[in-house]
Motif scaffolding. Structure first.
Motif, PDB file in Angstrom:
ATOM      1  N   VAL A   1       0.971  -1.411   0.129  1.00 48.06           N
ATOM      2  CA  VAL A   1      -0.005  -0.197  -0.034  1.00 48.06           C
ATOM      3  C   VAL A   1       0.944   1.171   0.055  1.00 48.06           C
ATOM      4  N   VAL A   2       2.106   1.139   0.816  1.00 48.73           N
ATOM      5  CA  VAL A   2       2.673   2.456   0.855  1.00 48.73           C
ATOM      6  C   VAL A   2       3.289   2.522  -0.509  1.00 48.73           C
ATOM      7  N   ALA A   3       3.854   1.331  -1.257  1.00 50.69           N
ATOM      8  CA  ALA A   3       4.754   1.646  -2.622  1.00 50.69           C
ATOM      9  C   ALA A   3       3.504   1.971  -3.504  1.00 50.69           C
ATOM     10  N   VAL A   4       2.355   1.689  -3.457  1.00 51.08           N
ATOM     11  CA  VAL A   4       1.362   1.929  -4.448  1.00 51.08           C
ATOM     12  C   VAL A   4       1.104   3.513  -4.375  1.00 51.08           C
TER      13      VAL A   4
ATOM     14  N   LEU B   1      12.952   9.529  -1.834  1.00 50.79           N
ATOM     15  CA  LEU B   1      12.093   8.837  -1.236  1.00 50.79           C
ATOM     16  C   LEU B   1      11.072   7.816  -2.186  1.00 50.79           C
ATOM     17  N   GLN B   2      11.093   8.340  -3.339  1.00 56.18           N
ATOM     18  CA  GLN B   2      10.222   7.497  -4.232  1.00 56.18           C
ATOM     19  C   GLN B   2      10.680   6.108  -4.078  1.00 56.18           C
ATOM     20  N   ARG B   3      12.302   6.079  -4.596  1.00 56.83           N
ATOM     21  CA  ARG B   3      12.738   4.577  -4.544  1.00 56.83           C
ATOM     22  C   ARG B   3      12.693   3.673  -3.212  1.00 56.83           C
ATOM     23  N   VAL B   4      12.944   4.630  -2.129  1.00 54.52           N
ATOM     24  CA  VAL B   4      12.938   3.859  -0.774  1.00 54.52           C
ATOM     25  C   VAL B   4      11.450   3.404  -0.436  1.00 54.52           C
ATOM     26  N   LEU B   5      10.572   3.966  -0.992  1.00 55.30           N
ATOM     27  CA  LEU B   5       8.995   3.572  -0.546  1.00 55.30           C
ATOM     28  C   LEU B   5       8.519   2.469  -1.811  1.00 55.30           C
ATOM     29  N   GLN B   6       9.105   2.655  -2.939  1.00 53.89           N
ATOM     30  CA  GLN B   6       8.613   1.794  -3.933  1.00 53.89           C
ATOM     31  C   GLN B   6       9.157   0.436  -3.909  1.00 53.89           C
ATOM     32  N   PHE B   7      10.653   0.199  -3.568  1.00 50.52           N
ATOM     33  CA  PHE B   7      11.361  -1.105  -3.303  1.00 50.52           C
ATOM     34  C   PHE B   7      10.859  -1.513  -1.989  1.00 50.52           C
TER      35      PHE B   7
ATOM     36  N   TRP C   1      -3.753   6.162 -11.935  1.00 53.66           N
ATOM     37  CA  TRP C   1      -4.213   4.916 -11.660  1.00 53.66           C
ATOM     38  C   TRP C   1      -3.099   3.764 -12.390  1.00 53.66           C
ATOM     39  N   ALA C   2      -2.379   4.524 -13.386  1.00 53.72           N
ATOM     40  CA  ALA C   2      -1.245   3.382 -13.781  1.00 53.72           C
ATOM     41  C   ALA C   2      -0.138   3.129 -12.973  1.00 53.72           C
ATOM     42  N   GLY C   3       0.087   3.980 -11.977  1.00 53.79           N
ATOM     43  CA  GLY C   3       1.119   3.966 -11.188  1.00 53.79           C
ATOM     44  C   GLY C   3       0.512   2.950 -10.029  1.00 53.79           C
ATOM     45  N   ALA C   4      -0.393   2.496  -9.622  1.00 50.34           N
ATOM     46  CA  ALA C   4      -0.997   1.604  -8.939  1.00 50.34           C
ATOM     47  C   ALA C   4      -0.911   0.078  -9.655  1.00 50.34           C
ATOM     48  N   VAL C   5      -1.303   0.094 -10.686  1.00 54.46           N
ATOM     49  CA  VAL C   5      -1.293  -1.415 -11.827  1.00 54.46           C
ATOM     50  C   VAL C   5       0.251  -1.505 -11.947  1.00 54.46           C
ATOM     51  N   MET C   6       1.045  -0.527 -12.257  1.00 59.22           N
ATOM     52  CA  MET C   6       2.279  -0.881 -12.623  1.00 59.22           C
ATOM     53  C   MET C   6       3.211  -1.301 -11.408  1.00 59.22           C
TER      54      MET C   6
END
Length: 392
Positions: free
Chosen positions: A185-188, A202-208, A272-277
């Protein structure tokens, strides 16, 4: 604790056993030598746990893939095959590293010795290499505007920031009921939040983050599952399919999705593409990471010991990559032909291998694992233990 160390008559309360520092990945720590083990036995100390060849092999092979991927970057624009391989490698090489990082962070807590190692093994190298990369960019790249700032990681140093943050939050992930779904959820949410900005990457920290959290809750038997013969056989058609899909996707997909450093809106996609991807790439990355682990050898080879020096190879090879970019090493046309691409691939693997060796570790140990005893208070229990050994 002070009272428990005071003498009562002719008896002293026993000291608590010495505790080993938590391991981390990628780790610059070298495996214990036979002499060190002998010295530990002679002093009565508990010898360090023997390294697992499987994980050292996995770290070494992953860092080779990292270097190869960076070497392919200047070539992929003119070779669809190289770009397809680049896409597949970028799907799993950092997730594999991060899962192992989480696995070896399972015992991390706020104990003083572990916090000290986090500072000396992660925070201090970040400060030194962030400064060094910025200065190198000014000198070699000729960019006098390149600021030296610790808030905006430049190039490879983002991983040290991420590892520092992830490990500090380890006790929290052990506390919550559904850690992996929460991390997803945090990554999405990060992938649909363009206002996060570049601070601390932080984008990488959270998405990984989900890969690190998954590693925290993995057990040895999970790695045994993917190392079965049938999984190794099945991984061959899976990798072949991934290469075909990667080849098909080259003109149709932005490879920036695999870096996990931007929100969907920054890439010109709807939110919404961010969540899907994020969810789709998480599933693909796990599948290919499992296939990668399936083919990692479990016994020792000539390169196994190099797994202890992967942080050296990771941080140092970036200077060569940037030098090749600044000084036009890839401008030679023959490097963009099949033989040239093979040469670049082999050279990248050889160079990063050399950077993981013991001589290189000795030279750069001052930056990668500084002792910094002057900066920390001595633990009272350890001091008492040393006095007890001295009197024995």
């Amino acid at each position: 604790m002070t009272n428990s160390l005071r003498p009562h008559g002719h008896h002293r309360a026993p000291l608590p056993p010495a505790q080993q520092p938590a391991e981390g990945v990628p780790s610059p720590r070298s495996p214990q030598t036979p002499r060190a083990a002998t010295d530990a036995a002679a002093s009565g100390a508990k010898p360090a746990k023997q390294r697992d060849a499987f994980f050292d092999n996995a770290k070494y092979l992953a860092i080779v893939l990292v270097a190869m991927g960076h070497a392919w970057e200047p070539l992929k624009g003119q070779s669809r095959i190289i770009e397809a391989a680049y896409t597949v490698v970028y799907t799993f090489h950092m997730p594999a590293f991060i899962i192992i990082s989480g696995y070896f962070s399972r015992s991390f807590d706020m104990r003083p010795d572990r916090l000290k190692r986090l500072v000396t093994g992660v925070a201090v190298p970040y400060i030194l290499f962030e400064t060094a990369y910025s200065l190198f960019d000014r000198w070699a790249g000729g960019d006098p505007s390149q600021a030296i700032t610790l808030l905006d990681p430049w190039y490879l140093t983002w991983f040290l920031v991420a590892l520092f943050v992830w490990r500090l939050t380890t006790p929290l992930w052990k506390l919550v009921r559904w850690p992996l779904p929460l991390a997803l959820v945090v990554a999405v949410l990060a992938s649909v939040s363009p206002d996060i900005g570049d601070d601390l990457d932080l984008q990488r920290v959270l998405q990984f983050l989900p890969f690190f959290v998954m590693g925290l809750f993995m057990k040895p038997e999970h790695f045994q599952l993917v190392r079965r013969r049938e999984v190794r056989i099945l991984s061959v058609p899976i990798f072949a399919t991934a290469l075909v899909v990667g080849y098909w996707a080259v003109p149709r997909m932005n490879t920036a999705w695999f870096y996990h450093r931007d929100a969907a809106q920054n890439l010109g996609a709807p939110w919404w593409a961010g969540a899907v991807m994020t969810l789709a790439l998480f599933g693909c990355s796990l599948l290919l990471t499992a296939c990668f682990f399936a083919w990692v050898p479990r016994r020792s080879f000539w390169f196994t010991a190099l797994g202890a020096g992967t942080l050296y190879g990771y941080l140092l090879h970036g200077f060569l990559v940037k030098a090749s970019e600044y000084w036009g090493w890839f401008d030679h046309p023959w490097l963009h032909k099949p033989l040239g691409e093979i040469f670049v691939t082999v050279l990248a693997a050889a160079l990063v291998t050399a950077l993981c060796t013991v001589p290189v570790q000795r030279i750069f140990r001052f930056a990668m694992e500084p002792r910094m005893e002057w900066a920390f208070k001595r633990d009272a229990t350890e001091l008492a233990r040393e006095r007890a050994r001295a009197k024995a």
